[in-house]
Design a protein around this motif. Structure first.
Motif, PDB file in Angstrom:
ATOM      1  N   ILE A 180      16.358  11.055   7.326  1.00 15.57           N
ATOM      2  CA  ILE A 180      17.627  11.776   7.477  1.00 15.57           C
ATOM      3  C   ILE A 180      18.063  11.918   8.932  1.00 15.57           C
ATOM      4  CG2 ILE A 180      16.401  14.003   7.362  1.00 15.57           C
ATOM      5  CD1 ILE A 180      18.951  15.147   6.063  1.00 15.57           C
ATOM      6  N   PHE A 181      17.119  12.035   9.858  1.00 18.80           N
ATOM      7  CA  PHE A 181      17.492  12.294  11.244  1.00 18.80           C
ATOM      8  C   PHE A 181      17.900  11.039  12.005  1.00 18.80           C
ATOM      9  CE2 PHE A 181      14.488  15.775  10.161  1.00 18.80           C
ATOM     10  CZ  PHE A 181      15.440  16.772  10.106  1.00 18.80           C
ATOM     11  N   LYS A 182      17.891   9.902  11.314  1.00 18.62           N
ATOM     12  CA  LYS A 182      18.380   8.675  11.940  1.00 18.62           C
ATOM     13  C   LYS A 182      19.872   8.474  11.682  1.00 18.62           C
ATOM     14  CE  LYS A 182      13.974   6.257  12.123  1.00 18.62           C
ATOM     15  NZ  LYS A 182      13.161   5.105  11.668  1.00 18.62           N
ATOM     16  N   ALA A 183      20.469   9.364  10.893  1.00 17.30           N
ATOM     17  CA  ALA A 183      21.895   9.249  10.595  1.00 17.30           C
ATOM     18  C   ALA A 183      22.726   9.538  11.843  1.00 17.30           C
ATOM     19  CB  ALA A 183      22.272  10.224   9.481  1.00 17.30           C
ATOM     20  N   ASN A 184      23.931   9.002  11.874  1.00 18.16           N
ATOM     21  CA  ASN A 184      24.806   9.241  13.017  1.00 18.16           C
ATOM     22  C   ASN A 184      25.527  10.582  12.878  1.00 18.16           C
ATOM     23  OD1 ASN A 184      27.246   8.820  11.398  1.00 18.16           O
ATOM     24  ND2 ASN A 184      26.673   6.648  11.420  1.00 18.16           N
ATOM     25  N   SER A 185      26.211  10.989  13.928  1.00 20.39           N
ATOM     26  CA  SER A 185      26.824  12.319  13.977  1.00 20.39           C
ATOM     27  C   SER A 185      27.907  12.503  12.921  1.00 20.39           C
ATOM     28  CB  SER A 185      27.397  12.590  15.373  1.00 20.39           C
ATOM     29  OG  SER A 185      28.358  11.607  15.715  1.00 20.39           O
ATOM     30  N   ALA A 186      28.626  11.428  12.569  1.00 20.64           N
ATOM     31  CA  ALA A 186      29.685  11.556  11.566  1.00 20.64           C
ATOM     32  C   ALA A 186      29.115  11.994  10.220  1.00 20.64           C
ATOM     33  CB  ALA A 186      30.417  10.226  11.425  1.00 20.64           C
ATOM     34  N   ILE A 187      27.949  11.464   9.863  1.00 20.39           N
ATOM     35  CA  ILE A 187      27.307  11.834   8.601  1.00 20.39           C
ATOM     36  C   ILE A 187      26.665  13.208   8.712  1.00 20.39           C
ATOM     37  CG2 ILE A 187      25.376  11.269   7.063  1.00 20.39           C
ATOM     38  CD1 ILE A 187      26.022   8.313   7.553  1.00 20.39           C
ATOM     39  N   LEU A 188      25.968  13.453   9.817  1.00 26.22           N
ATOM     40  CA  LEU A 188      25.261  14.729   9.983  1.00 26.22           C
ATOM     41  C   LEU A 188      26.229  15.918   9.990  1.00 26.22           C
ATOM     42  CD1 LEU A 188      22.607  13.706  12.672  1.00 26.22           C
ATOM     43  CD2 LEU A 188      22.203  14.150  10.253  1.00 26.22           C
ATOM     44  N   ASN A 189      27.375  15.755  10.634  1.00 24.34           N
ATOM     45  CA  ASN A 189      28.348  16.848  10.687  1.00 24.34           C
ATOM     46  C   ASN A 189      28.861  17.203   9.297  1.00 24.34           C
ATOM     47  OD1 ASN A 189      28.137  17.077  13.462  1.00 24.34           O
ATOM     48  ND2 ASN A 189      29.868  15.737  13.882  1.00 24.34           N
ATOM     49  N   SER A 190      29.103  16.192   8.467  1.00 23.67           N
ATOM     50  CA  SER A 190      29.553  16.451   7.093  1.00 23.67           C
ATOM     51  C   SER A 190      28.439  17.071   6.262  1.00 23.67           C
ATOM     52  CB  SER A 190      30.030  15.149   6.435  1.00 23.67           C
ATOM     53  OG  SER A 190      31.191  14.658   7.056  1.00 23.67           O
ATOM     54  N   LEU A 191      27.192  16.678   6.549  1.00 23.85           N
ATOM     55  CA  LEU A 191      26.055  17.207   5.787  1.00 23.85           C
ATOM     56  C   LEU A 191      25.869  18.707   5.997  1.00 23.85           C
ATOM     57  CD1 LEU A 191      23.202  14.544   6.074  1.00 23.85           C
ATOM     58  CD2 LEU A 191      24.346  15.329   3.999  1.00 23.85           C
ATOM     59  N   LEU A 192      26.247  19.206   7.174  1.00 23.68           N
ATOM     60  CA  LEU A 192      26.036  20.623   7.473  1.00 23.68           C
ATOM     61  C   LEU A 192      26.685  21.522   6.429  1.00 23.68           C
ATOM     62  CD1 LEU A 192      26.467  20.760  11.360  1.00 23.68           C
ATOM     63  CD2 LEU A 192      24.354  21.011  10.050  1.00 23.68           C
ATOM     64  N   SER A 193      27.944  21.292   6.144  1.00 27.64           N
ATOM     65  CA  SER A 193      28.640  22.149   5.178  1.00 27.64           C
ATOM     66  C   SER A 193      28.209  21.833   3.749  1.00 27.64           C
ATOM     67  CB  SER A 193      30.157  22.004   5.313  1.00 27.64           C
ATOM     68  OG  SER A 193      30.552  20.663   5.120  1.00 27.64           O
ATOM     69  N   VAL A 194      27.829  20.577   3.486  1.00 23.51           N
ATOM     70  CA  VAL A 194      27.347  20.226   2.141  1.00 23.51           C
ATOM     71  C   VAL A 194      26.051  20.967   1.843  1.00 23.51           C
ATOM     72  CG1 VAL A 194      26.378  18.367   0.732  1.00 23.51           C
ATOM     73  CG2 VAL A 194      28.456  17.960   2.047  1.00 23.51           C
ATOM     74  N   LEU A 195      25.132  20.986   2.789  1.00 23.54           N
ATOM     75  CA  LEU A 195      23.832  21.615   2.569  1.00 23.54           C
ATOM     76  C   LEU A 195      23.924  23.133   2.525  1.00 23.54           C
ATOM     77  CD1 LEU A 195      21.543  19.437   4.887  1.00 23.54           C
ATOM     78  CD2 LEU A 195      21.788  19.290   2.412  1.00 23.54           C
ATOM     79  N   ASN A 196      24.767  23.704   3.365  1.00 25.10           N
ATOM     80  CA  ASN A 196      24.799  25.155   3.471  1.00 25.10           C
ATOM     81  C   ASN A 196      25.825  25.804   2.548  1.00 25.10           C
ATOM     82  OD1 ASN A 196      23.470  27.328   4.790  1.00 25.10           O
ATOM     83  ND2 ASN A 196      25.341  27.745   5.929  1.00 25.10           N
ATOM     84  N   GLU A 197      27.050  25.319   2.584  1.00 29.60           N
ATOM     85  CA  GLU A 197      28.120  25.945   1.800  1.00 29.60           C
ATOM     86  C   GLU A 197      28.439  25.208   0.506  1.00 29.60           C
ATOM     87  OE1 GLU A 197      28.853  25.322   5.219  1.00 29.60           O
ATOM     88  OE2 GLU A 197      28.260  27.344   5.822  1.00 29.60           O
ATOM     89  N   ARG A 198      27.823  24.035   0.295  1.00 32.35           N
ATOM     90  CA  ARG A 198      28.119  23.189  -0.873  1.00 32.35           C
ATOM     91  C   ARG A 198      29.598  22.779  -0.872  1.00 32.35           C
ATOM     92  NH1 ARG A 198      23.178  24.703  -0.933  1.00 32.35           N
ATOM     93  NH2 ARG A 198      21.905  24.503  -2.836  1.00 32.35           N
ATOM     94  N   LEU A 199      30.100  22.461   0.318  1.00 29.62           N
ATOM     95  CA  LEU A 199      31.491  22.042   0.472  1.00 29.62           C
ATOM     96  C   LEU A 199      31.547  20.736   1.250  1.00 29.62           C
ATOM     97  CD1 LEU A 199      33.134  25.453   1.464  1.00 29.62           C
ATOM     98  CD2 LEU A 199      33.133  24.391  -0.801  1.00 29.62           C
ATOM     99  N   TYR A 200      32.438  19.852   0.819  1.00 31.67           N
ATOM    100  CA  TYR A 200      32.662  18.595   1.533  1.00 31.67           C
ATOM    101  C   TYR A 200      34.157  18.439   1.775  1.00 31.67           C
ATOM    102  CZ  TYR A 200      33.121  13.646   2.558  1.00 31.67           C
ATOM    103  OH  TYR A 200      33.446  12.461   3.154  1.00 31.67           O
ATOM    104  N   THR A 201      34.536  18.199   3.012  1.00 33.84           N
ATOM    105  CA  THR A 201      35.949  18.080   3.380  1.00 33.84           C
ATOM    106  C   THR A 201      36.313  16.614   3.578  1.00 33.84           C
ATOM    107  OG1 THR A 201      35.857  20.229   4.501  1.00 33.84           O
ATOM    108  CG2 THR A 201      37.717  18.799   5.006  1.00 33.84           C
TER     109      THR A 201
END
Length: 299
Positions: free
Chosen positions: A114-135
């Motif tokens: 997971i930590f080899k992903a680029n920033s575009a993916i990681l930034n989207s993952l933050l809200s998916v993992l915590n708030e269960r939201l994807y924009t």
């Protein structure tokens, strides 16, 4: 004699199935179930070949849920994770993704490296993992994610990765088995390979559903209102002691850990957590050097 609820029995059956297949993984299995029951996420750190992927795949077969798995690299594009752009909608001036079968539509997710992903993916993952939201395209989509399992060969040391790392409440080091268990490892391994070759694993019947787990999250939320004050007092003392030893536990993680304690108690058919659930604090390290410190405090 206390009656064991059917759902606890089915969770125990899942644990037994996994433990009988994978040698020396009892603690891993216990933590996986706690993460799923609590609706939180778990990270496995260790070298290749320590059954990280195989364990998670079998777990996904024993739970009737939409499953998404992907091996991430620095070249992985958001389209591969969140779905391709809907060209027809784009021609009409709308920016949408076709998310069927992709991460935003999954109940159980496994992200390898997971930590080899680029920033575009990681930034989207933050809200998916915590708030269960994807924009996407200005539209906020609520995702059905129950739990996410991450795997990595090493602990991240880049500040840009810390936010995603912090979303994984449970961290477990996955090692090769010692020489004492090697003979049994070979025997279990042979059985495992035969089961894969004969399609036995493909015929596994789910023992639980994603809906069952989501209902459990609501049920356990009520139990969180009744965590004993004595337990909270002991927990506060342990958190302060851990922080005093230089192991960082954010306030957010400290609060969310209560969900794990309640889930652990539920798996043992206890109405409330007790000090036996503090073993979970051993898995709050931020780097592997902190494991011994936490073992000493919690053990």
């Amino acid at each position: 004699m206390t009656t064991v609820p059917p759902i606890v029995q089915r969770l125990s059956q899942i644990a037994h199935q996994l433990e009988s297949t994978f040698l020396g993984k009892s603690e891993t299995v216990r933590l996986m179930l706690i993460a799923a029951v609590a609706g939180e996420h778990m990270l496995l750190v260790g070298p290749p070949g320590t059954a990280k992927s195989a364990l998670i795949r079998m777990f996904s077969k024993l739970v009737d849920a939409k499953y998404f798995e992907y091996l991430l690299t620095r070249f992985t594009e958001p389209n591969e994770i969140f779905g391709p752009i809907d060209i027809q909608a784009f021609r009409q001036g709308q920016y949408q993704r076709r998310m069927d079968g992709m991460l935003p539509a999954a109940d159980v997710v496994f992200l390898d490296e997971i930590f080899k992903a680029n920033s575009a993916i990681l930034n989207s993952l933050l809200s998916v993992l915590n708030e269960r939201l994807y924009t996407v395209g200005g539209t906020v989509v609520k995702v059905p994610l129950v739990t996410c399992f991450g795997a990595s060969n090493e602990v991240p040391n880049d500040d840009d990765l810390m936010a995603v790392f912090d979303r994984f409440l449970i961290r477990l080091k996955s090692d090769n088995l010692d020489s004492y268990h090697f003979q049994e490892l070979l025997l279990r391994g042979l059985q495992h390979e035969v089961a894969k070759a004969t399609g036995e694993y493909d015929r596994l019947k789910p023992l639980l559903s994603a809906t069952d787990l989501r209902n459990l999250h609501v049920f356990l939320a009520e139990r969180m209102r009744a965590v004993p004050e004595g337990f909270l007092s002991q927990y506060k003392g342990l958190v302060f002691q851990i922080r005093a030893e230089g192991v960082s536990i954010s306030d957010r993680r400290a609060v969310k850990m209560l969900k794990l304690f309640v889930a652990s108690a539920f798996l043992d058919n206890r109405a409330a957590p007790d000090p036996s659930d503090f073993f979970l604090l051993k898995h709050t390290w931020n780097n592997l050097d902190q494991s011994e410190i936490l073992d000493g405090i919690v053990g």
